[in-house]
Design a protein around this motif. Structure first.
Motif, mmCIF file in Angstrom:
data_model
loop_
_atom_site.group_PDB
_atom_site.id
_atom_site.type_symbol
_atom_site.label_atom_id
_atom_site.label_comp_id
_atom_site.label_asym_id
_atom_site.label_seq_id
_atom_site.Cartn_x
_atom_site.Cartn_y
_atom_site.Cartn_z
ATOM 1 N N CYS A 103 0.862 -1.177 0.000
ATOM 2 C CA CYS A 103 0.000 0.000 0.000
ATOM 3 C C CYS A 103 0.906 1.238 0.000
ATOM 4 O O CYS A 103 2.131 1.128 -0.002
ATOM 5 C CB CYS A 103 -0.935 -0.014 1.209
ATOM 6 S SG CYS A 103 -0.066 0.137 2.787
ATOM 7 N N HIS A 104 0.319 2.411 0.013
ATOM 8 C CA HIS A 104 1.117 3.630 -0.121
ATOM 9 C C HIS A 104 2.090 3.833 1.033
ATOM 10 O O HIS A 104 3.242 4.203 0.833
ATOM 11 C CB HIS A 104 0.185 4.849 -0.231
ATOM 12 C CG HIS A 104 0.904 6.106 -0.567
ATOM 13 N ND1 HIS A 104 1.305 7.010 0.387
ATOM 14 C CD2 HIS A 104 1.326 6.588 -1.759
ATOM 15 C CE1 HIS A 104 1.922 8.011 -0.208
ATOM 16 N NE2 HIS A 104 1.950 7.781 -1.514
ATOM 17 N N CYS A 105 1.642 3.540 2.254
ATOM 18 C CA CYS A 105 2.499 3.783 3.427
ATOM 19 C C CYS A 105 3.370 2.564 3.755
ATOM 20 O O CYS A 105 4.190 2.618 4.664
ATOM 21 C CB CYS A 105 1.642 4.161 4.633
ATOM 22 S SG CYS A 105 0.701 2.791 5.342
ATOM 23 N N ARG A 106 3.164 1.462 3.034
ATOM 24 C CA ARG A 106 3.926 0.213 3.165
ATOM 25 C C ARG A 106 3.655 -0.528 4.475
ATOM 26 O O ARG A 106 4.402 -1.419 4.858
ATOM 27 C CB ARG A 106 5.436 0.453 2.971
ATOM 28 C CG ARG A 106 5.762 1.048 1.604
ATOM 29 C CD ARG A 106 7.255 1.079 1.327
ATOM 30 N NE ARG A 106 7.830 -0.255 1.224
ATOM 31 C CZ ARG A 106 7.752 -1.047 0.159
ATOM 32 N NH1 ARG A 106 7.101 -0.632 -0.914
ATOM 33 N NH2 ARG A 106 8.313 -2.232 0.156
ATOM 34 N N ARG A 107 2.584 -0.137 5.169
ATOM 35 C CA ARG A 107 2.182 -0.910 6.345
ATOM 36 C C ARG A 107 1.720 -2.304 5.897
ATOM 37 O O ARG A 107 1.871 -3.281 6.629
ATOM 38 C CB ARG A 107 1.034 -0.169 7.059
ATOM 39 C CG ARG A 107 0.490 -0.888 8.261
ATOM 40 C CD ARG A 107 -0.503 -0.015 9.007
ATOM 41 N NE ARG A 107 -1.226 -0.786 10.011
ATOM 42 C CZ ARG A 107 -2.030 -0.250 10.913
ATOM 43 N NH1 ARG A 107 -2.216 1.055 10.955
ATOM 44 N NH2 ARG A 107 -2.651 -1.006 11.788
ATOM 45 N N CYS A 121 -5.924 -0.380 3.783
ATOM 46 C CA CYS A 121 -4.944 -0.022 4.801
ATOM 47 C C CYS A 121 -5.562 1.012 5.735
ATOM 48 O O CYS A 121 -6.131 1.999 5.299
ATOM 49 C CB CYS A 121 -3.682 0.542 4.150
ATOM 50 S SG CYS A 121 -2.526 1.189 5.378
ATOM 51 N N THR A 124 -4.077 3.003 7.618
ATOM 52 C CA THR A 124 -3.271 4.214 7.717
ATOM 53 C C THR A 124 -3.394 5.089 6.470
ATOM 54 O O THR A 124 -3.680 6.273 6.566
ATOM 55 C CB THR A 124 -1.788 3.851 7.953
ATOM 56 O OG1 THR A 124 -1.705 3.071 9.139
ATOM 57 C CG2 THR A 124 -0.926 5.104 8.103
ATOM 58 N N CYS A 125 -3.197 4.491 5.292
ATOM 59 C CA CYS A 125 -3.173 5.313 4.071
ATOM 60 C C CYS A 125 -4.429 5.172 3.219
ATOM 61 O O CYS A 125 -4.610 5.933 2.272
ATOM 62 C CB CYS A 125 -1.919 5.009 3.247
ATOM 63 S SG CYS A 125 -1.919 3.370 2.486
ATOM 64 N N ILE A 169 -5.374 2.916 1.106
ATOM 65 C CA ILE A 169 -5.256 2.244 -0.195
ATOM 66 C C ILE A 169 -5.755 0.805 -0.103
ATOM 67 O O ILE A 169 -5.550 0.123 0.897
ATOM 68 C CB ILE A 169 -3.782 2.283 -0.677
ATOM 69 C CG1 ILE A 169 -3.341 3.725 -0.951
ATOM 70 C CG2 ILE A 169 -3.575 1.392 -1.913
ATOM 71 C CD1 ILE A 169 -4.110 4.415 -2.052
ATOM 72 N N CYS A 195 -0.704 -1.262 -7.089
ATOM 73 C CA CYS A 195 0.092 -1.425 -5.870
ATOM 74 C C CYS A 195 1.345 -2.280 -6.098
ATOM 75 O O CYS A 195 2.075 -2.550 -5.152
ATOM 76 C CB CYS A 195 -0.759 -2.044 -4.766
ATOM 77 S SG CYS A 195 -2.027 -0.933 -4.138
#
Ligand SMILES: [Zn+2]
Length: 133
Positions: A13-17, A76, A78-79, A81, A111
């Motif tokens: 995802c965008h924040c890589r979590r 996600c 957080t972000c 996505i 992604c």
């Protein structure tokens, strides 16, 4: 990507979590016109259950369900996505009419690292006409 055999794609995802790999020969992308795909603008490619390897816990993602309640959209927290989703399962009527049950994953190609989605042939899916129940 690895050389020889099925390519392995790195995804996040965008924040890589959320991080994952996908083993797939990606030769097209699905663009669906159902209400959620239309708003999201995701480019989708379906893979078998074992082609997706999660490197982070699925429980880290928020789950959104609607319509028949059989599709699972994972976001996600957080972000925001959506890296992948579980597609809707065919209704009993559709199964009776011969539609196969798909048990794998739908990957959001946007992604995946180093993928050139502009060159992929587009397969248009008319999700908008599928029954909601
Ligand atoms: Zn994220």
């Amino acid at each position: 990507m690895q050389t020889g055999g099925t390519p392995i794609w790195q995804g996040a995802c965008h924040c890589r979590r959320t991080r994952f790999t996908v083993a797939a020969d990606i030769d097209h992308t699905r663009i669906c016109d159902c209400s959620i795909c239309h708003q999201r603008g995701a480019l989708i490619f379906r893979v078998k259950e074992d082609a997706l390897k999660l490197l982070t816990p699925l429980d880290d993602l928020a789950l959104y369900q609607w319509g028949t309640g059989t599709a699972k959209d994972y976001f996600c927290k957080t972000c925001g996505i959506l890296p992948f989703r579980r597609p809707r399962i065919a209704t009993e009527a559709e199964q009776t009419a011969g539609e196969a049950i798909f048990t794998g994953w739908a990957i959001n190609l946007r992604c995946l690292e180093d993928i050139n989605t502009a060159d992929l042939p587009v397969r248009t899916i008319q999700g908008s006409i599928l029954p909601l129940a």
